[in-house]
Scaffold this motif. Structure first.
Motif, short mmCIF file in Angstrom:
data_model
loop_
_atom_site.label_atom_id
_atom_site.label_comp_id
_atom_site.label_asym_id
_atom_site.label_seq_id
_atom_site.Cartn_x
_atom_site.Cartn_y
_atom_site.Cartn_z
N CYS A 197 0.83 -1.21 0.00
CA CYS A 197 0.00 0.00 0.00
C CYS A 197 0.87 1.26 0.00
O CYS A 197 0.58 2.22 -0.73
CB CYS A 197 -0.92 0.00 1.21
SG CYS A 197 -2.26 -1.22 1.15
N SER A 224 -7.07 -3.68 0.52
CA SER A 224 -6.04 -2.68 0.26
C SER A 224 -6.41 -1.79 -0.92
O SER A 224 -6.18 -0.57 -0.90
CB SER A 224 -4.70 -3.38 0.01
OG SER A 224 -4.27 -4.05 1.18
N ILE A 262 -4.51 -4.07 7.59
CA ILE A 262 -3.45 -3.44 6.82
C ILE A 262 -2.33 -3.08 7.79
O ILE A 262 -1.28 -3.71 7.81
CB ILE A 262 -3.97 -2.21 6.04
CG1 ILE A 262 -5.02 -2.65 5.02
CG2 ILE A 262 -2.79 -1.55 5.30
CD1 ILE A 262 -5.60 -1.52 4.20
N THR A 283 -5.56 0.22 10.45
CA THR A 283 -6.90 -0.35 10.58
C THR A 283 -7.19 -0.87 11.98
O THR A 283 -8.36 -1.09 12.32
CB THR A 283 -7.09 -1.48 9.56
OG1 THR A 283 -6.05 -2.45 9.72
CG2 THR A 283 -7.05 -0.94 8.14
N GLU A 326 -9.27 -0.88 -1.87
CA GLU A 326 -10.29 0.08 -1.44
C GLU A 326 -9.66 1.32 -0.81
O GLU A 326 -10.21 2.42 -0.87
CB GLU A 326 -11.24 -0.59 -0.45
CG GLU A 326 -12.41 0.29 -0.03
CD GLU A 326 -13.35 -0.41 0.93
OE1 GLU A 326 -14.24 0.27 1.48
OE2 GLU A 326 -13.20 -1.63 1.14
N LYS A 327 -8.48 1.14 -0.21
CA LYS A 327 -7.78 2.26 0.43
C LYS A 327 -6.93 3.05 -0.56
O LYS A 327 -6.96 4.28 -0.57
CB LYS A 327 -6.89 1.74 1.56
CG LYS A 327 -7.61 1.03 2.69
CD LYS A 327 -8.38 1.99 3.56
CE LYS A 327 -8.94 1.26 4.79
NZ LYS A 327 -9.74 2.17 5.64
N VAL A 328 -6.13 2.34 -1.37
CA VAL A 328 -5.10 3.04 -2.16
C VAL A 328 -5.46 3.21 -3.63
O VAL A 328 -4.75 3.90 -4.37
CB VAL A 328 -3.74 2.34 -2.03
CG1 VAL A 328 -3.29 2.34 -0.58
CG2 VAL A 328 -3.77 0.91 -2.57
N HIS A 329 -6.55 2.59 -4.08
CA HIS A 329 -7.10 2.81 -5.42
C HIS A 329 -6.07 2.69 -6.54
O HIS A 329 -5.78 3.66 -7.26
CB HIS A 329 -7.77 4.19 -5.50
CG HIS A 329 -8.82 4.41 -4.46
ND1 HIS A 329 -10.01 3.71 -4.44
CD2 HIS A 329 -8.85 5.23 -3.37
CE1 HIS A 329 -10.74 4.10 -3.41
NE2 HIS A 329 -10.06 5.02 -2.74
N ARG A 346 1.13 4.32 -2.94
CA ARG A 346 0.97 5.75 -2.68
C ARG A 346 2.25 6.54 -2.96
O ARG A 346 2.19 7.65 -3.50
CB ARG A 346 0.50 5.96 -1.24
CG ARG A 346 -0.96 5.59 -1.08
CD ARG A 346 -1.57 6.06 0.20
NE ARG A 346 -3.03 5.96 0.10
CZ ARG A 346 -3.84 5.93 1.14
NH1 ARG A 346 -3.35 5.99 2.38
NH2 ARG A 346 -5.15 5.86 0.96
N ASP A 385 -5.34 6.33 7.18
CA ASP A 385 -6.38 5.36 6.86
C ASP A 385 -5.85 3.95 6.69
O ASP A 385 -6.63 2.99 6.64
CB ASP A 385 -7.14 5.79 5.61
CG ASP A 385 -6.26 5.86 4.37
OD1 ASP A 385 -5.04 6.10 4.53
OD2 ASP A 385 -6.77 5.68 3.25
N LEU A 386 -4.52 3.80 6.60
CA LEU A 386 -3.94 2.45 6.51
C LEU A 386 -3.84 1.78 7.87
O LEU A 386 -3.62 0.57 7.95
CB LEU A 386 -2.55 2.52 5.86
CG LEU A 386 -2.48 3.10 4.45
CD1 LEU A 386 -1.05 3.07 3.93
CD2 LEU A 386 -3.43 2.37 3.50
#
Length: 346
Positions: A179, A206, A340, A319, A208-211, A183, A316-317
């Motif tokens: 992740c 993952s 995560i 969790t 869903e978080k980092v797209h 980013r 947001d990583l």
């Protein structure tokens, strides 16, 4: 104070320990966050050749200065700080030539020195000697600052692989390191970033978080074929194997474009450290393969800046937040891939 002390594989004990006092050349901090990683799982299961048990483990550390040794300038109680994990000697030929991550004399917090799964930590003189105690920037929480250490390692890896403007990048492995790689690659100007992972639920969590631009489940499709389809057969400029997988390293050569760069970021198991490598691919396609091992104190400082600026968000990583009394649950969460980033708040 309560600590998590490692004695032997499978033997990590919650214990009461006396609150430590700093020497004249040391700093004492109150640990607010010590995040966990896959290395903690490896230590729990197998120990580590550089770890001297019994030892309080934990090396992704952020906290507050509570006492400063008489011979240490520049720090005061109340200062928010992040502590490096890998401690170079600072004086060997590699260190003096700017290659601190591969210092042959490296020691580590949580290995040779007591770690952060504790209420208080003594920052040793060896850390201070290489400028390894970093001030947390305004607006960055202790939990976020604890993620600076793994981000520093990711930064080192991407610098070595030359991730930059306009690159197509594949990251193999959708754990917290993967992740962070996604980013950071975006922050460094990558055009597209693809995320590959065998575990569907981990990939979905993952992604869903980092797209990423594409999320590829290697258990459902041939990941090499998918990458080639996404790039019209060219391959990508950079492949980062953020997983302990020899198969991922072998596949990386097949995903790379001509003149591509491959980062073997994740180390392989000690009992299976070799892969089959088609050296003609490297030769004729002019590929570059680089390793990546840890980070320098400067990488930690830069990581804090990247978090503070918002270029690489990490909040947001995180969790899961657990007390040190639940360290075994934290390690199981990391092992199972059910989280995560898990942080311990002693």
């Amino acid at each position: 104070m309560r600590v998590a002390r490692f004695y032997a594989p499978g033997d990590l004990r919650l214990e009461d320990a006396p609150e430590p006092s700093p020497g004249a050349d040391e700093v004492k901090i109150r640990v607010h966050n010590c995040s966990t990683c896959g290395t903690d799982v490896k230590i729990f299961n197998h120990g580590h050749q550089n770890l001297d048990p019994p030892r309080v483990i934990g090396h992704e550390i952020a906290g507050e200065v509570v006492e400063v040794g008489a011979d240490v300038p520049g720090w005061a109680p109340g200062d928010g700080v992040q502590v490096i994990a890998a401690v170079p000697c600072g004086t060997c030929p590699d260190c003096t030539r700017g290659r601190m991550p591969v210092c042959p004399n490296q020691t580590s917090v949580g290995y040779q020195y007591e770690g952060g799964f504790a209420e208080y930590l003594i920052v040793p003189r060896q850390v201070l000697a290489v400028d390894g105690l970093n001030r947390i920037p305004d607006g960055v929480t202790y939990a976020e600052a604890s993620v600076a250490e793994p981000l520093a390692c990711v930064l080192n890896g991407q610098e070595l692989a030359g991730v930059g403007e306009g690159d197509d990048v594949v990251v193999v492995g959708a754990g917290p390191i993967g992740c962070l790689h996604v980013r950071l690659a975006r922050a460094r100007g990558a055009k597209r970033v693809f995320l590959v992972e065998l575990n569907r639920s981990r990939l979905d969590m993952s992604a869903e978080k980092v797209h990423p631009d594409a999320a590829i489940c290697g258990a459902e499709v041939n990941a090499v074929d998918e990458v080639l389809k996404l790039t019209d057969g060219r391959g990508v400029d950079v492949v980062i194997t953020a997983a302990a997988s020899g198969a991922a390293q072998e596949d990386a050569l097949l995903m790379a474009a001509r003149s591509g760069r491959i980062s073997f970021f994740g180390g392989l198991p000690k009992d299976k450290p070799t892969i089959t490598l088609d050296s003609n691919l490297v030769h004729y396609r002019e590929l570059t393969i680089v390793g990546a091992n840890g980070s320098s104190p400067a990488h930690n400082k830069k990581a804090l800046e990247l978090i503070a600026s918002g270029q690489v968000p990490v909040k947001d990583l995180i969790t899961h937040r657990l007390p040190v009394a639940e360290i075994h649950d934290a390690i199981e969460l990391v092992r199972s891939g059910g989280a995560i980033k898990v942080t311990i708040e002693p």
